[in-house]
Design an enzyme around this catalytic site. Structure first.
Site, mmCIF file in Angstrom:
data_model
loop_
_atom_site.group_PDB
_atom_site.id
_atom_site.type_symbol
_atom_site.label_atom_id
_atom_site.label_comp_id
_atom_site.label_asym_id
_atom_site.label_seq_id
_atom_site.Cartn_x
_atom_site.Cartn_y
_atom_site.Cartn_z
ATOM 1 C CD GLU B 95 -9.814 -22.980 -1.179
ATOM 2 O OE1 GLU B 95 -9.728 -21.752 -0.952
ATOM 3 O OE2 GLU B 95 -9.718 -23.450 -2.324
ATOM 4 C CG HIS B 165 -1.250 -28.835 -7.504
ATOM 5 N ND1 HIS B 165 -0.623 -27.765 -8.077
ATOM 6 C CD2 HIS B 165 -2.576 -28.582 -7.607
ATOM 7 C CE1 HIS B 165 -1.525 -26.910 -8.516
ATOM 8 N NE2 HIS B 165 -2.719 -27.369 -8.254
#
Lengths: 393, 360
Positions: B95, B165
């Site tokens: 990322e 999540h």
């Protein structure tokens, strides 16, 4: 490209034949620890170090244990799949079937004093560290008998008494932690090492290299185990990595490429790596392995690879089948005995699931525990801050 | 709401009707009086916006983990086929690298549309966003900027996403002058706001409510349109209390408003849409009218963006307020696995809070 790579190491059947000719008599199942030497499926490939011998010392007992443990893992993961599809498992769930030999081989080479830390594909590593099925299925279903008391779920298994530092959610983030564990081990001179596991996807995270540099600088007894299952989520390794030779990615850090579908090769490599790490600092082990399932339960695993590829690996490289063939070719057990073991494992899994289903959900007050240590007095509020107001225990 | 992510995750083989034709139908012309609109879900609306963004700007790029084959939520379906692998491509799982790369690309005058697969994974890129993207223009005395940067990330609960999540990290980015933070509530909003974010000359973090990707369906104009940033919208008028929220939480709040109305409480509901710089005037005007304010978000209450809204409105409307500002938010715990229903700012919690604020 990925395909040709996966199948390039074709297994010659001669390797499965006994190397020790003196071995003739049938021994009773799983108690015989007569030494036995078996050659690994393929040679090790090394980087900046001398590869260990292909001849692995084992015993009938160990081979049968391998078979049983891997059969148990396989069955457990398939059961977890069903539980997830039945919506009994919530959260995310990543299955290990196909990669069992890595967990098994690693455990065979090390002790519980050594630490293991891994990412979210952690069910089998936990089982390997001595966790039991009830803890696993309870945790999967969020019950109090789970190894994290139902608060972690599939991705967060831990076992402190066996130095299993668990189950981490962010790709690659556990590797620097593992290096910290190794620092503590070196500092306290306990002659133990840390195995920090990560996938080929995580191998491209920057923090890995930061941690590796520190570890090499200070000769930390850490072994970076790259479980290369060839797909980082849905992206093939060669699409994501300029050099998919992960064992070489440490540059100044030695590395070894291992057939991760061969439990004995994994055992040999981990034994070698532990000795190396205690003497010379970090080393990278690249385990060439394969996951049969998709990345997670929401990935059918068939959009970015062919069914033929998966079937091919199952037929030619399956870690359990490899051990089965070894056992049969050395006449250590009959086919029926192995089938019975598998049946027994299946029963163990079914029993554990039934038991786990009986385990209660954690008490709702557990929502507030373990956020801070006891006594910090942090308050939590309900909707209007009046009717529901509690101090975090 | 919600069978959740199993449905999201299952890779869809069907292509939404109309999608294959999208490329031809899009035009950048200004809409006529009755622009064609069809029902689309949120991820399809996002997908349309990305098609338009790439079509209208040859210097626009879409990349991220697994976006090449459509992404885990199918938002990027068909883009690689249509615009080629040089403009729509997969990145490695890193990322920090994705965002750093995007900033560089944007600094050269391109539109970099980067995807972080889940907002929970954005933290490795936190430094790049906070220290590199947000301050680039300021510290270079306006010589450089990365205004073409848009980072898309699905956020929020889905019913069973558990710890990694489900998080809503918007407040972290609202603490960073130089960034814009935008969160849409529905397909039509998502398309218009995403196009605005992409074309905005400032770096934007665009959080998409993943619970609504398939669940939320409405008529979405098929043409190219933009919705203004930093403009809140009153989506339900009322006179007793003002409710402010964004993203998926708005549908929960709307249900609470409907239930409150049955008990004679008239609620005004505002979609903030852009969290920074946010539209204080619209919220202020509403609170001046109603005298009460309730803010609701999924992120933990402490340090959430609701706190900022509460403080600003108290400053502006202190004498007009008839009750303390209420916040109905996630609890101050990590996002839980089995306790998600307890953690969430549910309709009943919002309703309770509406009542206790009105009856204060």
């Amino acid at each position: 490209m990925a395909l040709s790579h996966l199948f390039s190491s074709s297994r010659s059947s001669t390797l499965l034949k006994p190397l020790t000719t003196s071995y003739l008599l049938r021994r009773p199942i799983s108690t015989d620890s007569t030494p036995l030497t078996i050659e690994t499926s393929v040679p090790f490939t090394s980087h900046q170090c001398e590869a260990p011998s292909r001849a692995v010392d084992t015993s009938p007992k160990e081979l049968l244990t391998f078979f049983r443990d891997m059969a148990l893992m396989r069955r457990m993961e398939i059961a977890a799949d069903s539980l997830y599809k039945a919506k009994l498992v919530r959260g995310f769930c990543h299955l290990y079937d196909g990669q069992e030999a890595v967990a098994i081989g690693m455990e065979a080479a090390i002790t519980k004093k050594d630490a293991i830390i891994t990412a979210y594909r952690d069910h089998c590593a936990f089982l390997g560290r001595g966790g039991n099925l009830l803890q696993i299925f309870s945790e999967l279903m969020g019950r109090i008998d789970g190894c994290s008391r139902g608060k972690g779920g599939s991705m967060h298994f831990y076992k402190k008494d066996a130095n299993f530092y668990g189950g981490h959610g962010i790709v690659g983030a556990q590797v620097p932690l593992g290096c910290g564990l190794a620092f503590a081990q070196k500092y306290s001179k306990d002659e133990a090492v840390t195995f920090a596991l990560y996938g080929d996807g995580a191998a491209n995270q920057g923090q890995l290299f930061e941690a590796l540099n520190i570890s090499a600088l200070w000769d930390l007894p850490v072994i970076l185990v790259c479980e290369n299952n060839h797909y980082g989520m849905g992206t093939a390794e060669w699409r994501a990595a300029k050099s998919p030779a992960y064992y070489k990615r440490g540059d100044y850090v030695p590395g070894l490429k291992v057939d991760g579908m061969d439990a004995l090769a994994v055992k040999q490599a981990c034994k070698f790596a532990k000795e190396h790490a205690l003497k010379n600092g970090p080393i990278i082990l690249e385990m060439d392995t394969y996951r049969y399932h998709g990345h997670s339960m929401s990935d059918p695993g068939s959009t970015y690879r062919t069914r033929d590829e998966i079937t091919g690996v199952r037929q030619e490289r399956d870690p359990i089948e490899r051990i089965r063939k070894l056992i049969l070719s050395h006449d250590l057990a009959t086919e029926k005995e192995l089938k019975d073991i598998e049946k027994e494992m299946r029963k163990q899994v079914d029993d554990a699931i039934a038991q786990a289903k009986e385990s209660p959900m954690p008490d709702p007050s557990e929502l507030f525990t373990n956020v801070y240590v006891k006594g910090y007095g942090v308050e939590s509020y309900g909707a209007d801050r009046k009717e529901f107001r509690g101090v975090l225990p | 709401m919600g069978t959740g992510l199993t449905r999201f995750g299952r890779r869809m083989r069907w292509v939404p009707s109309g999608l294959t034709r999208l490329g031809k139908q899009f035009s950048t012309s200004v809409c006529d009086n009755n622009p064609p609109a069809k029902s689309f879900n949120l991820y399809t609306a996002i997908n349309q916006a990305l098609h338009i963004a790439l079509e209208t700007d040859p210097r626009a790029y879409v990349f991220g983990e697994d976006v090449g084959f459509g992404g885990v939520f199918r938002c990027t379906t068909g883009l690689a086929d249509r615009f080629g692998k040089t403009r729509v491509f997969n990145t490695p799982l890193c990322e920090q690298g994705i965002v750093g790369f995007a900033i560089g690309l944007a600094a050269m005058g391109n539109r970099a549309i980067a995807e972080i697969q889940f907002a929970d994974y954005i933290f490795p890129a936190f430094d790049q966003l906070v220290n590199e993207a947000a301050k680039f223009r300021y510290r270079s005395g306006n010589q450089f900027n990365c205004g073409g940067l848009t980072v898309r990330a699905p956020y929020g609960a889905v019913g069973h996403g558990a710890l990694y999540h489900s998080q809503s990290p918007e407040a972290f980015f609202c603490h960073v002058p130089g960034l814009k933070v935008v969160i849409p509530r529905s397909p039509r909003e998502a398309k218009g706001l995403l196009l605005s974010s992409i074309r905005d000359p400032n770096p934007v973090v665009f959080f998409e409510p993943k619970w609504l990707y398939r669940l939320s369906v409405e008529e979405v104009p098929e043409h190219d349109y933009m919705l203004p940033l930093s403009e809140a919208q009153v989506i339900r008028e009322g006179s007793d209390i003002t409710l402010v929220g964004w993203g998926a939480q708005l549908s929960i709040m709307e249900q609470a408003c409907i239930d409150a109305e049955k008990e004679g409480i008239s609620c005004e509901l505002i979609d903030l849409k852009t969290l920074i710089p946010w539209d204080k005037e619209t919220v202020e005007a509403s609170v001046r009218k109603t005298g009460r304010l309730l803010i609701s978000h999924e992120a933990p209450v402490t340090g959430g963006f609701g706190a900022e809204i509460a403080a600003s409105i108290v400053e502006r409307c202190f004498l007009r307020l008839e009750a303390p500002v209420a916040r109905v938010c996630g609890l101050d715990t990590p996002f839980p696995l089995v306790f998600e229903p307890l953690y969430m700012p549910t309709k009943n919690k919002v309703l309770d809070s509406i009542k206790s604020t009105v009856n204060y």
